[in-house]
Every structure is written in structure tokens, then in C-alpha cells.
Design a protein around this motif. Structure first.
Motif, PDB file in Angstrom:
ATOM      1  N   GLY A  44       4.085  -1.174  -6.378  1.00 41.57           N
ATOM      2  CA  GLY A  44       3.329  -1.677  -5.229  1.00 41.57           C
ATOM      3  C   GLY A  44       2.438  -0.611  -4.629  1.00 41.57           C
ATOM      4  O   GLY A  44       1.227  -0.788  -4.490  1.00 41.57           O
TER       5      GLY A  44
ATOM      6  N   ARG B  13      -4.844  -0.652  -0.026  1.00 45.28           N
ATOM      7  CA  ARG B  13      -4.557  -2.094   0.048  1.00 45.28           C
ATOM      8  C   ARG B  13      -3.065  -2.330   0.277  1.00 45.28           C
ATOM      9  O   ARG B  13      -2.662  -3.191   1.058  1.00 45.28           O
ATOM     10  N   TYR B  14      -2.219  -1.550  -0.395  1.00 44.58           N
ATOM     11  CA  TYR B  14      -0.762  -1.702  -0.263  1.00 44.58           C
ATOM     12  C   TYR B  14      -0.298  -1.461   1.164  1.00 44.58           C
ATOM     13  O   TYR B  14       0.513  -2.226   1.713  1.00 44.58           O
ATOM     14  N   ALA B  16      -1.596  -1.920   3.912  1.00 46.40           N
ATOM     15  CA  ALA B  16      -1.891  -3.020   4.839  1.00 46.40           C
ATOM     16  C   ALA B  16      -0.781  -4.073   4.835  1.00 46.40           C
ATOM     17  O   ALA B  16      -0.641  -4.838   5.797  1.00 46.40           O
ATOM     18  N   THR B  17       0.014  -4.114   3.752  1.00 43.94           N
ATOM     19  CA  THR B  17       1.080  -5.119   3.650  1.00 43.94           C
ATOM     20  C   THR B  17       2.477  -4.491   3.747  1.00 43.94           C
ATOM     21  O   THR B  17       3.473  -5.185   3.562  1.00 43.94           O
ATOM     22  N   PHE B  18       2.530  -3.193   4.022  1.00 41.09           N
ATOM     23  CA  PHE B  18       3.829  -2.488   4.024  1.00 41.09           C
ATOM     24  C   PHE B  18       4.739  -3.052   5.112  1.00 41.09           C
ATOM     25  O   PHE B  18       4.305  -3.260   6.241  1.00 41.09           O
ATOM     26  N   PRO B  19       6.029  -3.275   4.786  1.00 40.15           N
ATOM     27  CA  PRO B  19       6.905  -3.936   5.766  1.00 40.15           C
ATOM     28  C   PRO B  19       7.321  -3.081   6.953  1.00 40.15           C
ATOM     29  O   PRO B  19       7.902  -3.613   7.905  1.00 40.15           O
ATOM     30  N   GLU B  49      13.768  -4.998  -2.597  1.00 39.51           N
ATOM     31  CA  GLU B  49      12.841  -4.858  -1.476  1.00 39.51           C
ATOM     32  C   GLU B  49      12.803  -3.391  -1.056  1.00 39.51           C
ATOM     33  O   GLU B  49      13.734  -2.630  -1.366  1.00 39.51           O
TER      34      GLU B  49
END
Lengths: 162, 162
Positions: A44, B13-14, B16-19, B49
Motif C-alpha cells: 500500500g 496517494r497512499y 491520503a487514505t492512511f487509517p 490491516e
């Protein structure tokens, strides 16, 4: 159900979407050396696809003898030529006292550990030293593209350090 | 653009979606030991996860001293208790001649490598031996849940072996 039972079940779903055979020679000719830390999802975080890069991981992302062995095989037997070393924030090896850990293991088990790998005081300094270790390793044919990054485990951002 | 430039861009890009932040103590209390091979996306293949498991990887997924060091730190400092060892089909360490490799490196560089890690003839036998190495390692407090799997790089399927 143990954690292992759960991941075995998850694999059944994964296999249904698996892209199929890829060469054992990494497509990007890239090897990544980093920590075992659970917050680093390298596919990722680096946008990797199946077949793209070799991933070598240990406690600390430290270029130990075993890491250099793996990297030598990666370059010489499978044609990789670029190397990323990535440390990360909040690493357990920062401030880790290897001597105390070894003494504890020996006291409990009666046997001294077979390894000797110190932790580090400053993650930036250690990353620069790690990059230098790879750049000066006599058994690696490809040392022109060796770069060091720090991964922020709070944000997922990778910063270049050296 | 080098491969490294490309992954640095993909990271933007990653992130921006990191938890977000997770504990450094793996949520599943699980450590996975496997090969550096580019076809093993462990987050995908095991349904992991961010924050779930420690991932230790070297050439072959062989439990070398450095792997046992990492595993000892994983269990003792960060509370993991289950261990998966995964080998895979088409591994470069199957049939690998370490003596010949070491001799080649010494002849070229004038320095003998600092490691000595043989390859294996039979992936199933080696996996069973690797499981036994972890089960009998005196520095690990948690050895009741140690299981061996084979990952098929053509299909993405993980088979339990021992």
C-alpha cells in the motif's frame, strides 16, 4: 479460533482475486529493507503490485549480516539494482538496550543469545549509517541507487532522509 | 525517473487514505516469518490491516539468528504470541548452493562473506525444520502456536504444512 485460523480463512478470499504468475525477478528491480513493525503495509505505502520488489524486514530495519545476505542474493541472483532503506517513527529499536536484553535472555534461559545487534539513539543518524553500510558493502554489485526514508506511522507519509 | 522516484510519488496517494495511528503492539499478537519474494503481498494474502502483525522477511524465510532476534523482541517487548512461518513455491533458496555463492563473493571482492546460511533441497522438509527451530528456541516465551504454511505463487493460495 486463533489469529492464525482467521488469516487462513482470509486467504481463501484473497486467492480468488490473485493476479496469477509473475517472474521471480522483481519487475521494478527494487529491494526494500525495513522494520517488521505492524504499521508498515509496504504494498500500500509504496504502491507495489505482486511481483514488483523484494521486501526484507527485521526488528529495526537494520542492515545486519542476514539482511546483507538477502540483498546480495536479491541483486546477484535476481537482478535488482535499487535499494530503499526505510526506518519509521515510534520504532521499538530506538533507545533499545541490546546488552540488557541479552543479559535478561541469558539469565532466564541459561544460554546467551547468538546475536549482538544494538538499537539506536537517533533514527536519522542510524538511517544514514544504514545507507552507508549498504553503499560500502563489498558483496553488492549495484550501489548507485541506495536511498534512505523515514515512514511516519501516524500519517503514512514517507520522507526522504538521505 | 527511477523506481524509487515512482514509489515516493505513490506514497502521496497512499497517505491520503492512511487509517491513522495504531499501537506498536500488534493487534492480532501475531508474527509472520517469510521470504523476501516479490510475489508475497502479506497484507492482501493474510487479510491484515495496519497494526495487526509483525512481518519478518529474508531470503528464504529461514529462521536465522537475526530472525530469532527479531522474533524474541516481537514476543518479549511487544506481546506477540502466535507465529506463522511461510515458505513458497518457486523459491530461489530451493537448491541454492551457499558454498558456491560464498566462494564467488570472496573471489570477486577479496573478502569472505560474514554469513553462512545454506539453501534447502525440499521446501516441505525445510519448513518443518524451520517450525521446529522456532518451537525449540530457548529465548521465546510463546511457542504453543507455531504453524508452517506454503504459499503458492501461481495461485495465491496458502496451504498449511505443519
Amino acid at each position: 479460533m486463533t489469529a492464525i485460523d482467521n488469516i487462513a480463512q482470509a486467504n481463501t478470499r484473497y486467492a480468488a482475486t490473485f493476479p496469477g504468475p509473475r517472474s521471480r525477478h522483481p519487475r521494478l528491480k527494487l529491494t526494500v529493507i525495513t522494520c517488521m513493525d505492524s504499521r508498515l503495509d509496504l504494498f500500500g505505502a509504496l504502491g507495489l503490485e505482486v511481483g514488483d520488489a523484494h521486501l526484507i524486514r527485521n526488528a529495526g530495519g537494520i542492515p545486519t549480516d542476514d539482511v546483507l545476505r538477502s540483498l546480495a542474493i536479491s541483486q546477484r541472483a535476481m537482478g535488482t539494482s535499487e535499494v530503499v532503506l526505510a526506518h519509521h517513527t515510534e520504532c521499538g529499536m530506538a533507545g533499545f538496550d541490546d546488552d540488557a536484553f541479552r543479559a535478561e535472555l541469558e539469565a532466564e534461559s541459561g544460554q546467551a543469545p547468538t546475536w549482538r545487534v544494538p538499537g539506536f539513539d537517533d533514527v536519522y543518524d542510524d538511517l544514514r549509517r544504514s545507507v552507508e553500510t549498504v553503499r560500502t558493502c563489498p558483496w553488492l554489485p549495484n550501489r548507485d541507487h541506495v536511498r534512505g526514508f523515514l515512514f511516519d506511522v501516524a500519517t503514512g507519509v514517507l520522507h526522504e532522509v538521505s
